[in-house]
Scaffold this motif. Structure first.
Motif, mmCIF file in Angstrom:
data_model
loop_
_atom_site.group_PDB
_atom_site.id
_atom_site.type_symbol
_atom_site.label_atom_id
_atom_site.label_comp_id
_atom_site.label_asym_id
_atom_site.label_seq_id
_atom_site.Cartn_x
_atom_site.Cartn_y
_atom_site.Cartn_z
ATOM 1 N N GLY A 234 0.740 -0.961 -0.217
ATOM 2 C CA GLY A 234 -0.406 -0.220 0.261
ATOM 3 C C GLY A 234 0.690 1.261 -0.054
ATOM 4 N N GLU A 236 1.032 3.441 2.183
ATOM 5 C CA GLU A 236 1.307 3.710 3.254
ATOM 6 C C GLU A 236 2.687 3.131 3.905
ATOM 7 N N THR A 260 -8.637 -9.931 0.799
ATOM 8 C CA THR A 260 -8.707 -9.486 1.944
ATOM 9 C C THR A 260 -10.475 -9.043 2.032
ATOM 10 N N GLU A 261 -11.212 -8.318 1.215
ATOM 11 C CA GLU A 261 -12.028 -8.495 1.536
ATOM 12 C C GLU A 261 -13.320 -9.536 2.185
ATOM 13 N N GLU A 265 -13.955 -10.135 10.251
ATOM 14 C CA GLU A 265 -13.650 -8.860 9.747
ATOM 15 C C GLU A 265 -12.688 -8.358 11.415
ATOM 16 N N LYS A 268 -9.295 -8.478 9.149
ATOM 17 C CA LYS A 268 -9.661 -7.143 8.337
ATOM 18 C C LYS A 268 -9.016 -5.924 9.551
ATOM 19 N N LEU A 271 -5.175 -6.447 9.581
ATOM 20 C CA LEU A 271 -4.345 -5.585 8.013
ATOM 21 C C LEU A 271 -4.317 -4.426 7.952
ATOM 22 N N HIS A 272 -5.129 -3.813 8.157
ATOM 23 C CA HIS A 272 -6.195 -2.729 7.918
ATOM 24 C C HIS A 272 -6.309 -0.851 9.487
ATOM 25 N N ASP A 274 -7.453 -0.791 12.522
ATOM 26 C CA ASP A 274 -9.083 -0.639 12.843
ATOM 27 C C ASP A 274 -8.737 -0.416 14.268
#
Length: 591
Positions: A234, A236, A260-261, A265, A268, A271-272, A274
């Protein structure tokens, strides 16, 4: 329309306290609402329940490695049992691995003997390189920025360089003779890298099998060789760089080859980012291949694959020291070498020899005809039972490890003042074990080879002063012990010869006929073993004892030892010798 099953419960009574008891109709309605299950067959057919790896589900490696097989009929192509499975994994910093493992519990791989935290080549960073990629808390990231600029041939002369980069700059600029490159200095300046063995083929598999490694984990399609990592991690990536060693958190196999989708959750969120926590590293989703080799699979699964479909898989064997003693059925005999080789492979190094009993025990010495199927040809071994060492030669003496618990039960009934007479002692499993507890032991066996090993075991366990060894026929030995004026009076008699022991009981009739009843003589307690195929084995064995003694014996303690075959029990009868039998004037004549 797909068929649907409706499981509905009838009106079951509810057992509730009187203050909360419901009416019958309401109780039935409550049960119906609670237990009504609607099973859609179409949807159920799409559910793939995973219960760990299996030889049936995995795929063969694209280029199977060749392993050396055994000799003759025992040849097993071990490479044919290698299986490849696809799984997904999260590449995470090593220091954060434990916390994430707890957070993702339930979504990680749960296979027997396979850890869900894996290491692959390249995960660990050399200790010298760690100084170059420290985060900004150490030196503000100057070394990492210097390294990046140096790789890109950029940067100014006044840039603060690390010692290693400074020496690299000197190598490219000049040496003692001028502006000439100095390769030797460059080799000294650069950190030494560990040589990684990347060979694939026969040599590597041989080495892997020799070390009993059963698994290989490889990362596939993660773009390790790409220069631009932003496409993988990514945009970032500049702010969140890999810094230090990493590990792989293996995800459950139902997440294999998913984007990933499609992940839950909880994954996810990792990974993101959150979790709203500041992180200076990234978590990467990678695809892995797990290769499980021959040494991973359990014995029953290998035998199920080797034997013809429908054949009963042999599951158990008796262990005597380093020897595995099989008792194969007739249907297994054509594959006896294969079965023995699998047993040997899956139980090394404890098992070194695999044998099979050819015929039933039919001789007076209770020895078995054995065939060595795999391993070395030695059937002489040392057995350790409850801390006692026994030397055993299975070709010339009798031994049964399955009776260890029964031996302990019997010895537990003895006291330290008892004197034990073991009529059929063999190599001494009961006699030597009892000698550690009781006052004295008289041990006898008809087999001269068993007597030889009995004497060895007595010396081996340092019990020479408490055991007297005899090599006599059973009746003669009992008569000799009870007729002679020995310093110790026998209080316990053990007759562990299940096939014939009951027939020797007639020798006790009139055993004290030359003594007076008012003499101070204790009547021994007899423990006799036997087999019975009757519907009521205890009654059948009791009747045989009464017939042998020509007397109805009461207060007989019957104990079922084990089921040796379908419908055939081994029993132990314990009773005190009746006075009417011991002082009988007319002893029965044995046939």
């Amino acid at each position: 329309m797909s068929p649907t099953f409706l499981l509905q419960t009838p009106h079951f009574p509810l057992f509730l306290p009187s203050s909360h008891r419901l009416l019958p109709n309401r109780a039935a309605l409550l049960f119906s609402k609670t237990l009504n299950l609607t099973l859609n067959l179409t949807s159920c057919s799409r559910i793939d329940l995973h219960h760990g790896p299996s030889l049936r589900r995995g795929r063969h490696p694209p280029t199977p490695d060749t392993l050396p097989a055994g000799d003759g009929a025992a040849s097993i192509e071990k490479s044919s049992f290698s299986r490849v499975f696809d799984v997904s994994a999260l590449r995470v910093p090593a220091e954060e691995c434990s916390a994430l493992e707890g957070r993702l519990r339930g979504h990680l791989l749960n296979w027997p003997r396979v850890r869900n935290i894996a290491r692959v080549p390249g995960d660990d960073v050399d200790s010298d390189m760690k100084k170059l990629i420290r985060d900004s808390e150490g030196d503000g990231g100057d070394r990492l920025n210097s390294l990046a600029l140096r790789v890109a041939d950029g940067g100014s002369d006044d840039l603060s360089l690390s010692p290693v980069l400074y020496r690299e700059k000197l190598v490219k600029d000049f040496n003692c003779r001028g502006f000439v490159r100095f390769p030797n200095l460059a080799k000294i300046s650069r950190p030494k890298k560990k040589k990684e063995n990347r060979k694939r083929g026969r040599e590597e598999v041989k080495e892997r099998e020799g070390k009993n490694e059963f698994i290989l984990i490889e990362v596939v399609g993660n773009g390790e060789e790409e220069e631009d990592l932003r496409g993988l991690l990514g945009d970032e990536f500049k702010a969140r760089r890999w810094r230090g060693p990493t590990r792989l958190l293996l995800l459950d196999e139902r997440y294999a080859n998913k984007g990933t989708e499609e992940l839950p959750e909880a994954i996810k969120a990792v990974l993101h980012g959150d979790n709203k926590q500041t992180r200076r590293s990234v978590y990467e989703l990678v695809q892995c291949q797990i290769t499980l080799f021959y040494s991973y699979w359990p014995m029953n699964e290998l035998l199920e694959a080797l034997l013809p479909e429908g054949t009963i898989v042999p599951t158990g064997f008796e262990t005597v020291g380093h020897i595995a003693h099989l008792n194969l059925r007739d249907e297994h005999l054509p594959y006896k070498k294969l079965i023995a080789q699998v047993v040997l492979d899956k139980n090394k190094p404890k098992i070194q020899t695999v044998v099979n009993k050819i015929d039933a025990i039919q001789n007076d010495y209770r020895t078995m005809q054995l065939e060595v199927l795999a391993g070395n040809n030695s059937v002489v071994t040392t057995v350790i039972e409850n801390g006692i060492h026994f030397q055993v030669d299975l070709a010339t003496v009798y031994w049964n490890s399955r009776l260890a618990t029964e031996r302990q039960r019997l010895i537990y009934t003895f006291t330290n003042s008892d004197v034990v007479c073991d009529v059929f002692s063999g190599v001494g499993p009961i006699a030597i074990s009892a000698a550690r507890k009781v006052k004295h032991v008289y041990a006898n066996d008809l087999n001269p080879n068993a007597v030889e090993y009995l004497e060895r075991n007595v010396v081996l366990n340092k019990l020479e002063r408490k055991i007297e060894v005899f090599n006599m026929e059973g009746r003669r030995f009992i008569n000799a012990i009870f007729a002679s004026q020995r310093p110790y009076s026998v209080t316990q008699v053990v007759m562990n010869l299940p096939n014939d022991a009951a027939e020797f009981l007639d020798v006790f009739r009139g055993i004290f006929r030359n003594r007076r009843r008012n003499d101070d003589c204790s009547l021994p307690k007899i423990h006799v073993y036997g087999f019975s195929k009757a519907q009521n084995p205890e009654y059948d064995f009791h009747e045989r004892i009464n017939m042998a003694l020509c007397e109805s014996v009461s207060d007989v303690e019957m104990h079922k030892v084990r089921l040796v075959a379908p419908g055939k029990w081994m029993l132990c009868a314990s009773f005190t010798l009746p006075q009417s039998v011991a002082f009988a004037r007319q002893p029965t004549t044995s046939l």
